[in-house]
Design an enzyme around this catalytic site. Structure first.
Site: not given
Ligand code: IMP
Length: 197
Positions: A9, A12, A76, A152, A175, A180
């Site tokens: 991503n 990120k 995560d 997301g 943002k 988080h």
């Molecule tokens: P992962 O940790 O990247 O696997 O994210 C887990 C889920 O949370 C995915 O569906 C991401 O799109 C969503 N997610 C993680 N961080 C964000 C954010 O900052 N904004 C919106 N969705 C997020």
């Protein structure tokens, strides 16, 4: 320190670079043969366990490839909706790719209590040591999706500390003030470069 972020991503990577590069580190995506590492997310675990599992996988996949003064970063995240008992939580990626944001909005149709929280755990591994930090952002789930920034769940998440706009309507800078992940990464940055007393 050279920090290789194991993620596909790019949002990120930019967010982490904005926090850690000014402290003298250099964040870049962890690529093997030019491609992001495929990391398996164990299901039915919390985000803490998922982050640690991802770090183990990344360390194993890069064994012997990284020099000294290098670290591997993984994180995560999940969206935890109060009225859904914390769902989708650790299943956030799967839920996003299956029922999607509209699915969450449908599950919450007519629900008045719309509190939710994004949570992130960031783990950094270097020279056999592990540092971890977590961050959260409280907010509510909107009734309709709006905004095309971020990624997301951003179009349906309204941060408590904002002015009523969804994260999808915030600029990247706005943002990063409530994110988080930014909070988890700032925690890591303080472990790496403790503030001088
Ligand atoms: P992962 O940790 O990247 O696997 O994210 C887990 C889920 O949370 C995915 O569906 C991401 O799109 C969503 N997610 C993680 N961080 C964000 C954010 O900052 N904004 C919106 N969705 C997020």
């Amino acid at each position: 320190m050279e920090i290789f972020f194991a993620t596909s991503n790019s949002h990120k990577v930019s967010e982490a670079a904005a926090i850690l590069d000014p402290l003298g580190h250099r964040v870049q995506p962890l690529l093997l043969n030019g491609r992001p590492l495929e990391l398996v997310e164990p299901q039915a675990e919390g985000i803490e366990e998922v982050a640690r599992s991802k770090l183990e996988q990344a360390v194993e996949a890069t064994s012997g490839m990284l020099g000294s003064q290098t670290a591997i970063l993984v994180e995560d995240c999940g969206l935890f909706v109060d009225s859904l008992g914390g769902f989708p939580g650790p299943f956030s990626s799967y839920v996003e790719s299956t029922i999607g944001l509209q699915g969450i909005l449908s599950l919450m149709e007519g629900v008045e209590s719309r509190g939710a929280e994004y949570r992130a755990v960031a783990v950094l591994g270097f020279e056999g040591e592990t540092l971890r930090s977590s961050g959260a952002c409280k907010g509510v789930i909107s009734t309709t999706a709006s905004g095309s920034n971020g990624f997301g769940y951003d179009p349906i998440f309204v941060p408590e500390e904002g002015d009523g706009r969804t994260c999808g309507e915030l600029s990247p800078h706005e943002k990063s003030q409530v994110s988080h992940r930014a909070r988890a990464l700032k925690g890591l940055s303080e472990l790496l470069n403790p503030p001088s007393k």
